[in-house]
Scaffold this active site. Structure first.
Site, PDB file in Angstrom:
ATOM      1  N   HIS A 113       0.816  -1.210   0.000  1.00 17.06           N
ATOM      2  CA  HIS A 113       0.000   0.000   0.000  1.00 17.06           C
ATOM      3  C   HIS A 113       0.852   1.263   0.000  1.00 17.06           C
ATOM      4  O   HIS A 113       0.324   2.375   0.014  1.00 17.06           O
ATOM      5  CB  HIS A 113      -0.931  -0.025   1.228  1.00 17.06           C
ATOM      6  N   LYS A 115       3.319   4.382  -1.204  1.00 17.62           N
ATOM      7  CA  LYS A 115       3.460   5.245  -2.375  1.00 17.62           C
ATOM      8  C   LYS A 115       4.775   6.004  -2.223  1.00 17.62           C
ATOM      9  O   LYS A 115       4.869   6.978  -1.461  1.00 17.62           O
ATOM     10  CB  LYS A 115       2.308   6.232  -2.502  1.00 17.62           C
ATOM     11  N   ASP A 120      17.430   9.563  -8.167  1.00 13.98           N
ATOM     12  CA  ASP A 120      18.884   9.791  -8.046  1.00 13.98           C
ATOM     13  C   ASP A 120      19.353   9.817  -6.597  1.00 13.98           C
ATOM     14  O   ASP A 120      20.391  10.432  -6.284  1.00 13.98           O
ATOM     15  CB  ASP A 120      19.286  11.103  -8.735  1.00 13.98           C
ATOM     16  N   HIS A 292      -9.005  11.112   1.078  1.00 14.51           N
ATOM     17  CA  HIS A 292      -8.075   9.994   0.948  1.00 14.51           C
ATOM     18  C   HIS A 292      -6.780  10.256   1.706  1.00 14.51           C
ATOM     19  O   HIS A 292      -5.866   9.435   1.705  1.00 14.51           O
ATOM     20  CB  HIS A 292      -7.772   9.736  -0.537  1.00 14.51           C
ATOM     21  N   LYS A 294      -3.867  10.916   4.661  1.00 14.34           N
ATOM     22  CA  LYS A 294      -3.414  10.259   5.887  1.00 14.34           C
ATOM     23  C   LYS A 294      -2.345  11.161   6.503  1.00 14.34           C
ATOM     24  O   LYS A 294      -1.143  10.915   6.387  1.00 14.34           O
ATOM     25  CB  LYS A 294      -2.821   8.876   5.597  1.00 14.34           C
ATOM     26  N   ASP A 299       0.907  19.928  18.209  1.00 13.80           N
ATOM     27  CA  ASP A 299       1.536  21.150  18.714  1.00 13.80           C
ATOM     28  C   ASP A 299       2.170  21.946  17.577  1.00 13.80           C
ATOM     29  O   ASP A 299       1.548  22.125  16.535  1.00 13.80           O
ATOM     30  CB  ASP A 299       2.528  20.798  19.816  1.00 13.80           C
TER      31      ASP A 299
END
Length: 416
Positions: A113, A115, A120, A292, A294, A299
């Site tokens: 899952h 991404k 380089d 979608h 996350k 603080d």
């Protein structure tokens, strides 16, 4: 072991595909040596073909390119998509390719899952945005609201080492790379203004690392917590930490789905509302389009962006990666963007209903909490086929290159 923090020379929040895709494609277009891409979903739409063109161009000028996709999330890549890439020298890999049975995909559990993009070994992208057109506003009402980050500096060494281990798996060892183990919440050196820690989750060595970092930040928060998460159904301990933070005076704000792409996600989260609202947690449902993202902040310095939802799949089954950030400027910018969502596109959830409906929800919540307490253990009973990473030939046919089970691990790895 303390959490591993590395300095960051530059960090940039990328909101939605409008910011993310051009930045990634430009970086790939400027690559000189190596491009590593991992994604859950890659579709053959205008975004997928945009990535295709960028990777093909890089490979044709001599850049070493590896593309890794998930067999469940990206099941329908055709030969006319894969063939030109592999013919140009791109290494295309599929995590856990499984045939359909009666037209259904059965390889639901333990998905890749993450991404990630690394160019380089100098520039990296981490977040929740897949390579698909539904991350662009012109997709329509179902376009997703999401986030990623682009980073440069010493932290990229950790991300590159991790992604490279996936790109070049070794036989007789678990294919999933081992990120630095994160067990503490030590603060970075205050003499440097920007730090980050790359934390992964897998089903062997790092089963709770991401959840642990969330819980440490929640327990350490003194003034404010904002959590924006697409699929919110966390474990009982994290829920308890959120409740306790609100009770000790921390301003705790949750941004959850109001127009979900999967209605069950909204239903599951709402079962938890009464428990949190009674403790003083402020809940806002994002109603503009499916959420979608996350992301979270605490603080004035701590924040995180990544692929991990706060639900049983991400916290107990999927392979995930988050970047945890200690940077006041980034924290403030993320806060501004989330406050904008709250002010313009969210509906504030009021106090829970009274009477028999409340009693029904409280009874259901008791069952839910018991489920959440035990799900990590139960997850081990779910279908647990041996993880496989398959290279794709120029004809588009997947050929298995790595299949691992615990008996193949050497004694040192079994002790890890």
């Amino acid at each position: 072991m303390k959490q591993s923090w590395k300095p960051v020379d530059h960090i940039e929040l990328l909101e939605n595909g409008e910011a993310f895709f051009p930045c990634v494609f430009e970086a790939i277009g400027q690559a000189q040596r190596e491009v590593l891409v991992e994604t859950f979903i890659l579709f053959m739409d205008k975004v997928g073909w945009g990535l295709h063109a960028a990777l093909l161009g890089a490979a044709q000028r001599g850049v070493k390119v590896t593309l890794t996709v998930d067999g469940f999330g990206s099941p329908d890549l055709h030969d006319d998509f894969i063939g030109p890439l592999t013919a140009a020298g791109v290494r295309v890999q599929v995590f856990d390719p499984q045939p359909r049975m009666l037209g259904m995909r059965l390889n639901v559990f333990r998905r890749l899952h993450r991404k990630l993009v690394v160019v380089d070994a100098q520039k990296a992208f981490v977040g929740g945005i897949n390579f698909s057109a539904d991350h662009l506003a012109d997709f329509g009402p179902q376009a997703k609201q999401d986030y990623a980050v682009m980073v440069r500096g010493p932290i990229v060494e950790d991300i590159h080492r991790f992604a490279l281990a996936t790109a070049t798996p070794k036989p007789r060892r678990p294919w999933w790379p081992r990120a630095p183990k994160a067990q503490g919440m030590n603060r970075p050196d205050a003499s440097m203004p920007s730090w980050a820690s790359f934390v992964s989750r897998d089903n062997r060595h790092h089963q709770t690392d991401i959840e642990r970092q969330y819980r440490l930040a929640i327990r350490a928060a003194k003034r404010e917590l904002i959590v924006a998460n697409a699929y919110f159904f966390p474990g009982y301990r994290l829920l308890r930490d959120l409740r306790n933070a609100a009770r000790r005076g921390v301003k705790v704000t949750l941004i959850l789905q109001g127009e979900p792409d999967m209605p069950i996600a909204k239903l599951a989260a709402r079962i938890l509302y009464s428990y949190l609202l009674r403790a003083g947690v402020s809940i806002h449902e994002y109603c503009e389009r499916p959420l979608h993202g996350k992301v979270a902040l605490a603080d004035d310095h701590w924040s995180t962006v990544g692929s991990s939802n706060l639900d049983p799949l991400s916290l107990s089954l999927n392979l995930e990666a988050n970047l945890f950030i200690w940077d006041q400027r980034f924290n403030q910018h993320l806060r501004e963007r989330l406050q904008y969502l709250i002010q313009h596109h969210c509906q504030h959830v009021k106090e829970p209903e009274a009477g028999h409906q409340l009693m029904w929800r409280m009874g259901l919540s008791v069952l839910v909490f018991h489920f959440l307490r035990r799900f990590p253990k139960w997850a081990g009973w779910l279908p647990n086929h041996h993880p496989a990473l398959a290279a794709v030939t120029p004809t588009g046919q997947a050929t298995e290159v790595t299949r691992v089970n615990e008996a193949q691990l050497d004694p040192e790895q079994r002790r890890a």
